[in-house]
Design an enzyme around this catalytic site. Structure first.
Site, PDB file in Angstrom:
ATOM      1  N   PHE A 144     -26.242  34.195   4.683  1.00 35.39           N
ATOM      2  CA  PHE A 144     -27.678  34.432   4.881  1.00 35.39           C
ATOM      3  C   PHE A 144     -28.248  33.264   5.668  1.00 35.39           C
ATOM      4  O   PHE A 144     -28.231  32.120   5.222  1.00 35.39           O
ATOM      5  CB  PHE A 144     -28.458  34.579   3.564  1.00 35.39           C
ATOM      6  N   ASP A 230     -25.917  24.884   7.439  1.00 33.20           N
ATOM      7  CA  ASP A 230     -27.227  25.430   7.072  1.00 33.20           C
ATOM      8  C   ASP A 230     -27.491  25.011   5.629  1.00 33.20           C
ATOM      9  O   ASP A 230     -26.990  25.617   4.691  1.00 33.20           O
ATOM     10  CB  ASP A 230     -27.231  26.955   7.216  1.00 33.20           C
ATOM     11  N   LYS A 272     -37.242  24.917   3.814  1.00 34.24           N
ATOM     12  CA  LYS A 272     -37.668  25.060   2.420  1.00 34.24           C
ATOM     13  C   LYS A 272     -38.240  23.769   1.795  1.00 34.24           C
ATOM     14  O   LYS A 272     -39.394  23.465   2.021  1.00 34.24           O
ATOM     15  CB  LYS A 272     -36.536  25.660   1.604  1.00 34.24           C
TER      16      LYS A 272
HETATM   17  C1  LIG Z   1     -34.114  30.820   3.278  1.00 31.04           C
HETATM   18  C2  LIG Z   1     -32.962  30.564   4.137  1.00 31.04           C
HETATM   19  C3  LIG Z   1     -33.040  30.706   5.540  1.00 31.04           C
HETATM   20  C4  LIG Z   1     -34.268  31.241   6.240  1.00 31.04           C
HETATM   21  O1  LIG Z   1     -35.424  30.487   6.013  1.00 31.04           O
HETATM   22  P1  LIG Z   1     -36.861  31.141   6.276  1.00 31.04           P
HETATM   23  O2  LIG Z   1     -37.814  29.994   6.087  1.00 31.04           O
HETATM   24  O3  LIG Z   1     -37.049  32.229   5.284  1.00 31.04           O
HETATM   25  O4  LIG Z   1     -36.864  31.651   7.672  1.00 31.04           O
HETATM   26  C5  LIG Z   1     -31.919  30.383   6.298  1.00 31.04           C
HETATM   27  N1  LIG Z   1     -30.787  29.959   5.710  1.00 31.04           N
HETATM   28  C6  LIG Z   1     -30.669  29.821   4.368  1.00 31.04           C
HETATM   29  C7  LIG Z   1     -29.387  29.326   3.791  1.00 31.04           C
HETATM   30  C8  LIG Z   1     -31.743  30.141   3.544  1.00 31.04           C
HETATM   31  O5  LIG Z   1     -31.612  30.032   2.222  1.00 31.04           O
END
Ligand SMILES: *Cc1c(COP(=O)(O)O)cnc(C)c1O
Length: 426
Positions: A144, A230, A272
């Site tokens: 994700f 990520d 986040k």
């Molecule tokens: C939440 C998340 C995203 C996307 O972030 P948004 O602020 O919702 O665009 C990308 N990668 C990971 C691992 C995430 O948990």
């Protein structure tokens, strides 16, 4: 007006006027403080989702909100057409904090991932010498990384992809936590990068072998391929270290000082908890040899790096160190998994607990498409704890990292009692 509205009315409004791209738990929140949130009727809940780990520092942290208020009354947005007195200070702070030479601020996580993809591709053509439009990026199944058209192009989630085509080419999918598959994929000379989550949060807190990340980074280096982490969900103390790529080091959050255990990604993506949930702030970090492929006009964002974001992010990152949130997450995580492990041995309804720090999940012993996890979350809500099922029959437990040990035990009591009640109901 908001105060006099009932939860039922608030839900009706969202259902009537909002696009139905989410399926929220039936609870309407109107206030938050630390590890707690309250609904309109004043019922108090433990927050065990933390806005998908954006609120690691707890709801409405006074230091973060203080910085937000002060900057909001001073200067909010300049665009990058001009310098600001906040951006450089933030960039120095963030690069030193995470141990990189350069940082590129954006707003949402998906924008951070898009930025990393663009930097990686450009590096592939200009530094690695890949022929025009041939660059590939390796990604993992069940990943994700966000919701843009390009990012959903390499998702394994049918719901996220279907009817959003034509999809962006140039991505190669391999199984997660599979070093042999990575070795094979790296044989292609057109590969520019490997984009991976150190723990797959949305997939159900899928936690790879302890050696996976380090081995993957080593293989990428040997193939002249960028290792892109990520850490939008796993980063900023969530998994018990400043970054999940630190693994189990005991560096008290100063991962860059522990070269033996620290895997430094070529590109690090954060979002986040960068702002403690007060404001959308994401960032891409890399050293000059990579980031210098970007030149004026090649990438940008109107809001990215705005003064409000910069001040909020510095306050939010200060809180993580000042309050030793990585250490707290590590210690509480051990207690949580120990208690859940003991409890699971006494119930047929839960198969296992997994995770790191305070990013954990329990696997419900039922078919993937049953509603058991959802029903348990509704029962948890009634008992004063908010969590949300993730992929299949999995419940993620990710409270704010400012939680105390006593509160954690209180929460474990609620979880155990709820599942026990649920089991009795049949
Ligand atoms: C939440 C998340 C995203 C996307 O972030 P948004 O602020 O919702 O665009 C990308 N990668 C990971 C691992 C995430 O948990």
């Amino acid at each position: 007006m908001i105060k006099t509205m009932s939860s039922k009315e608030a839900m009706e409004l969202e259902n009537k006027y909002g696009a139905h791209n989410y399926h929220p738990l039936p609870v309407v929140l109107s206030r938050g403080e630390g590890v707690f949130v309250w609904d309109i009727e004043g019922k108090k809940y433990y927050d065990f989702l933390s806005a998908y780990s954006a609120v690691n520092q707890g709801h409405c942290h006074p230091k973060i909100i203080g910085a937000l208020k002060e900057q909001a009354e001073t200067l909010t947005l300049t665009s990058r057409a001009f310098y600001s007195d906040a951006l450089g200070a933030f960039q120095k702070y963030a690069t030193e904090y995470f141990g990189f030479e350069k940082v590129l601020p954006m707003n949402t996580g998906a924008e951070g991932v898009e930025t990393a993809i663009k930097v990686c591709r450009k590096w592939g053509y200009e530094k690695k010498g890949i022929a025009a439009d041939q660059a590939k990026i390796i990604v993992c199944e069940q990943n994700f990384h966000g919701r843009t058209t390009t990012i959903v192009s390499f998702s394994s989630d049918e719901g996220a992809r279907r009817n959003f085509g034509p999809l962006t080419p140039g991505f190669v999918k391999i199984p997660y936590n599979d070093i042999e598959a990575l070795k094979e994929a790296l044989k292609d000379p057109n590969v520019a990068g490997f984009l991976v989550e150190p723990i797959q949060g949305e997939a159900g807190v899928y936690t790879p072998a302890d050696t996976y990340i380090r081995e993957a980074a080593t293989l990428c280096k040997a193939s002249n391929v960028l290792f892109i982490a990520d850490e939008i969900q796993t980063g900023i103390a969530r998994t018990g270290s400043l970054l999940a790529v630190c693994g189990n080091c005991s560096c008290e959050g100063n991962c860059e000082r522990q070269p033996a255990t620290y895997t430094k990604p070529d590109i690090l993506i954060l979002g986040k908890a960068m702002s403690g949930g007060a404001y959308p702030v994401s960032a891409v970090l890399a050293d000059d040899r990579i980031m210098d492929v970007l030149t004026p006009g090649t990438h940008g964002s109107t809001f990215g790096g705005n003064p409000l974001a910069c001040k909020v992010a510095m306050a939010a990152l200060d809180v993580v160190k000042d309050e030793k949130l990585a250490q707290n997450a590590r210690q509480l995580g051990v207690i949580f998994r120990e208690r859940m492990g003991k409890f699971i041995a006494t119930t047929k309804l839960v198969k296992m607990v997994r995770g790191k720090g305070l990013l954990n999940a329990i696997l419900i012993n039922d078919t993937e498409d049953s509603s058991t996890a959802w029903d348990i979350c509704v029962a948890l809500k009634d008992n004063g704890l908010l969590a949300k099922p993730t992929h299949g029959n999995i419940i993620r437990f990710a409270p704010p990292l400012v939680m105390t040990e006593e509160q954690l035990h209180d929460c474990c009591d609620i979880i155990e009692k709820t599942i026990r009640e649920f089991e009795l109901k049949g």
